[in-house]
Design an enzyme around this catalytic site. Structure first.
Site, PDB file in Angstrom:
ATOM      1  N   GLU A   9       0.851  -1.182   0.000  1.00 25.78           N
ATOM      2  CA  GLU A   9       0.000   0.000   0.000  1.00 25.78           C
ATOM      3  C   GLU A   9       0.892   1.239   0.000  1.00 25.78           C
ATOM      4  O   GLU A   9       1.868   1.307   0.747  1.00 25.78           O
ATOM      5  CB  GLU A   9      -0.904   0.002   1.233  1.00 25.78           C
ATOM      6  CG  GLU A   9      -1.738   1.258   1.407  1.00 25.78           C
ATOM      7  CD  GLU A   9      -2.615   1.218   2.659  1.00 25.78           C
ATOM      8  OE1 GLU A   9      -3.066   0.120   3.026  1.00 25.78           O
ATOM      9  OE2 GLU A   9      -2.832   2.290   3.270  1.00 25.78           O
ATOM     10  N   GLU A  34      -2.661  11.642   3.052  1.00 24.37           N
ATOM     11  CA  GLU A  34      -3.473  11.075   4.133  1.00 24.37           C
ATOM     12  C   GLU A  34      -3.307  11.881   5.411  1.00 24.37           C
ATOM     13  O   GLU A  34      -2.233  12.413   5.703  1.00 24.37           O
ATOM     14  CB  GLU A  34      -3.070   9.626   4.376  1.00 24.37           C
ATOM     15  CG  GLU A  34      -3.955   8.894   5.372  1.00 24.37           C
ATOM     16  CD  GLU A  34      -3.550   7.450   5.585  1.00 24.37           C
ATOM     17  OE1 GLU A  34      -4.421   6.629   5.912  1.00 24.37           O
ATOM     18  OE2 GLU A  34      -2.345   7.146   5.424  1.00 24.37           O
TER      19      GLU A  34
END
Length: 328
Positions: free
Chosen positions: A141, A146
């Site tokens: 990932e 974020e």
């Protein structure tokens, strides 16, 4: 006229240099724009795997309830992806999570983000790449963009199986955690290897980034490293805007994941994802540690459930995502 004698060796070297430069150029392979956006992504509408207080809606439901739209037209068009900011729902706040139909192995990913949902208590927005190769984190990932709650600076993270670490050189950001293994000893569970990007006035994330009209996050994924660059709206390189990106001219990346990691072993078949979650494993767990958020309600869920109007600005406005491949 002056005749110049050029040796065959010089001619060969020049030709080889030209050929190498040509082969190294990045070629556009996929362009996700407002005209094809909703045909190019799959809407996830299952239970949130990160325990969020959120209800992800399918395409039809999201369109009907106004969670998605195309804003503007022509060169000024952008994709709107928002959340419910009108109702109190004890089952979780409505939102969207989309995943590209196409997966990738390597590439240069250029995300042009005009507005993002960050820096709002209770939110957990992300723009990222996730493998479809098996049970997480198999296949890896890459979190490009974020953050949670009132966070001001972007956090970029890799999540992997054991055997991947990074070294603190070759980038301008600040290492938060160095081991990409989600079960690494001495790090919180599922943390991975993270790099923070503190900049003036928080322009890399949330409200600070929105205040300058957004910007571009460019991620270069090769066998040697995964590097992330950020350019605020007023400083986007002309080679990006002209469609001929050249990372070699961009200077130092804000994040570079390299050193003790076999990139090709840990990252395969990644899809592009955008989502806005609420509470859950990050925003929920970190609620009590935020001086700004914890005074608003006892828990993250209480606040998100009872204050829909707080999330009117919790939306994405994306101009495009373009994917380039090297030497094609």
């Amino acid at each position: 006229m002056v005749r110049l004698n050029v040796s065959p060796v010089v001619t060969l070297l020049a030709s080889t240099t030209f050929l190498s430069t040509a082969l190294a150029a990045y070629k556009l392979t996929d362009s996700y724009t407002p005209s094809n956006w909703f045909d190019s992504f799959v809407f996830f509408d299952q239970k949130d795997p990160t325990s969020g207080f959120v209800q992800y809606k399918n395409l039809a439901s999201a369109a009907k309830s106004g969670l998605i739209a195309i804003d503007g037209s022509g060169d000024n068009a952008a994709v709107y992806m928002g959340v419910d900011h009108k109702t109190k729902d004890p089952a979780g706040r409505a939102s969207v999570r989309i995943s590209s139909k196409k997966s990738y192995n390597h590439g240069l990913f250029i995300f042009d983000i005009e507005h993002n949902p960050g820096s709002i208590c209770g939110t957990w927005p992300a723009a990222w790449l996730l493998s479809d190769s098996g049970k997480w984190p198999i296949g890896g990932e890459i979190d490009i963009f974020e953050g949670a709650n009132d966070q001001a600076d972007n956090k970029m993270t890799l999540h992997t199986t054991p055997g991947c670490q990074i070294v603190p050189t070759g980038f301008s950001g600040k290492i938060d955690t160095p081991n990409c293994d989600v079960n690494a000893p001495g790090q919180g569970k599922n943390m991975g290897c993270g790099i923070l990007h503190p900049v003036k006035n928080g322009q890399s994330f949330g409200k600070g980034m929105n205040a300058v009209g957004g910007g571009v996050y460019a991620t270069r994924w090769t066998s040697q490293d995964i590097s992330i660059f950020y350019f605020p709206r007023s400083n986007i390189p002309s080679d990006i805007t002209m469609g001929n990106p050249d990372p070699g001219k961009w200077g130092m990346p804000v994040a570079k994941f390299a050193g003790g990691c076999n990139i090709d072993q840990h990252f395969q078949n990644l899809n592009i994802i955008f989502n806005t979650a609420f509470c859950g494993d990050w925003a929920g767990e970190a609620w009590a540690s935020s001086e700004t958020c914890k005074v608003k309600a006892k828990t993250c869920v209480d606040y998100v459930r009872d204050n829909p109007e707080a999330f009117e600005e919790a939306y994405w406005m994306v101009r495009s995502v373009k994917v380039y491949q090297e030497g094609m």
